[in-house]
Design a protein around this motif. Structure first.
Motif, short mmCIF file in Angstrom:
data_model
loop_
_atom_site.label_atom_id
_atom_site.label_comp_id
_atom_site.label_asym_id
_atom_site.label_seq_id
_atom_site.Cartn_x
_atom_site.Cartn_y
_atom_site.Cartn_z
N SER A 209 -53.27 -9.30 -2.68
CA SER A 209 -53.69 -7.99 -3.18
C SER A 209 -54.51 -7.27 -2.12
CB SER A 209 -54.52 -8.14 -4.46
OG SER A 209 -53.77 -8.77 -5.47
N PHE A 210 -54.24 -5.99 -1.95
CA PHE A 210 -55.01 -5.21 -0.97
C PHE A 210 -55.05 -3.75 -1.40
CE2 PHE A 210 -50.59 -5.15 0.38
CZ PHE A 210 -50.36 -3.84 0.76
N GLU A 211 -55.97 -3.02 -0.80
CA GLU A 211 -56.13 -1.59 -1.07
C GLU A 211 -55.67 -0.79 0.13
OE1 GLU A 211 -59.85 0.35 -2.96
OE2 GLU A 211 -60.00 0.85 -0.82
N TYR A 212 -55.05 0.36 -0.14
CA TYR A 212 -54.77 1.30 0.95
C TYR A 212 -54.96 2.72 0.45
CZ TYR A 212 -50.00 2.49 -0.76
OH TYR A 212 -48.92 2.95 -1.49
N ARG A 213 -55.16 3.62 1.39
CA ARG A 213 -55.34 5.04 1.08
C ARG A 213 -54.17 5.84 1.61
NH1 ARG A 213 -61.63 6.75 2.25
NH2 ARG A 213 -62.64 5.12 1.01
N MET A 214 -53.90 6.95 0.97
CA MET A 214 -52.87 7.85 1.48
C MET A 214 -53.08 9.24 0.90
SD MET A 214 -49.46 6.76 -0.64
CE MET A 214 -49.49 6.56 -2.43
N HIS A 215 -52.46 10.23 1.52
CA HIS A 215 -52.45 11.59 1.00
C HIS A 215 -51.12 11.81 0.28
CE1 HIS A 215 -55.66 13.50 3.85
NE2 HIS A 215 -56.15 12.58 3.03
N ALA A 216 -51.21 12.28 -0.94
CA ALA A 216 -50.01 12.59 -1.72
C ALA A 216 -49.95 14.10 -1.93
CB ALA A 216 -50.04 11.86 -3.06
#
Length: 342
Positions: A209-216
């Motif tokens: 399990s991991f977290e990531y960020r992005m622009h939607a």
């Protein structure tokens, strides 16, 4: 001291920033920088702007009181250039008007939705960019550029451009640094306790399990999302394995995974934004990325394999990792190949 020159890409919202752009460009030239940038943008000019960003040493955003002309996706060209510079890990500095509301009404976007996008973009820069400096007058801007661009050279040193007659001095410095690196690595190797001794091995079908960020992007607007994602180690090996068949710089761990998340993240984004039509700037949590590298080394799937001529650490798939990649053991978790967004 070496006689260096640095290339700076200037991004603004458009022609209303012409006085500020002239002051910025003239000040940079006087300090020994080469300044680039496009004042008139079209869909055809986007590729040219990206090539300039690829070749530059620093990126400067000059923000007044307009969001500026938009691309067909509804995102402003200055905003797109900022996103691309971030993905290329370019040092970014922002010179921002201290009080946009005090500027002449003719210098503002006329449409309410563009004014709202401007405020959102300004807030985004304030949250994400470390080097932000404000100004009220052209004189303020000149002084801010003179002081802070010099500081950028110290905080974010880059190779720049060196006159040909000075390259021997540069090579001498490189040789000295290589010798110092070898000495430090030897000393650290003697003192360091192997961090992999306490790390348990994982199975192929075990979830990570991991977290990531992005622009939607949805309806011409964007939102930064934090996504919790789970992939099996078989999937992670499938994503990374082919990139490291040959010795490859360590930085490609993040590039490979972030490219995969950019290509597949739309489905994740639609869980929160059902009408999302595109995603960008996906970035895995740095600690999660470090854990993936450590675990793959502990499992004997991938190992360091020296350094290249730029002293970058190289990693390569092991024979065990290659056999797993070529076998049918990953078939149930096979990740479809993807193309980089850039």
């Amino acid at each position: 001291m070496l006689d260096k020159r640095y290339q700076v890409f200037i991004s603004t919202s458009g022609s209303e920033m012409q006085p500020e752009r002239i002051v910025l460009a003239q000040t940079l030239v006087g300090m020994g920088f080469f300044s680039w940038g496009l004042e008139q943008r079209t869909p055809l000019s986007t590729a040219f702007a990206r090539r300039q960003i690829d070749d530059c040493d620093y990126v400067v955003l000059l923000v007044g009181s307009q969001y500026g002309e938009q691309s067909v996706s509804g995102v402003g060209y200055m905003h797109l250039e900022y996103i691309y510079a971030v993905t290329k890990q370019k040092p970014i500095i922002v010179f921002m008007h201290e009080d946009p509301a005090s500027r002449d009404e003719s210098l503002h976007d006329q449409k309410p939705e563009l004014r709202e996008k401007f405020l959102e973009f300004r807030k985004l820069l304030q949250q994400e960019v470390d080097q932000i400096f404000t100004y009220r007058s052209l004189r303020d801007l000149e002084m801010a550029v003179r002081f802070n661009m010099s500081q950028m050279l110290e905080r974010y040193p880059v190779s720049g451009w060196v006159r040909p007659q000075n390259t021997q001095a540069l090579h001498d410095q490189i040789d000295q640094l290589k010798a110092k690196i070898e000495q430090l690595e030897t000393e650290v190797g003697k003192r360091e306790v192997d961090p992999f001794l306490s790390l348990p091995k994982v199975s192929m079908n075990e979830l990570f399990s991991f977290e990531y960020r992005m622009h939607a992007y949805q309806d011409g607007n964007f939102k930064e999302l934090k996504i919790q994602k789970k992939l099996t180690w078989a999937q992670l090996l499938s994503i990374l394995g082919s990139m490291f068949v040959n010795p490859t710089p360590e930085e490609y761990f993040s590039k490979c995974i972030n490219d995969y998340l950019n290509e597949t993240g739309l489905a994740d984004a639609r869980m929160e934004m059902p009408r999302a039509h595109a995603v960008a700037r996906a970035q895995i949590n740095i600690r999660a990325l470090h854990s993936i590298k450590l675990q793959m080394r502990q499992n004997d799937w991938i190992v360091p394999s020296g350094r290249d001529d730029r002293q970058r650490m190289l990693w390569q798939l092991t024979l065990k990792g290659q056999k797993l990649l070529e076998s049918n053991l990953l078939d149930n978790d096979r990740v479809f190949q993807f193309k980089s967004a850039f």
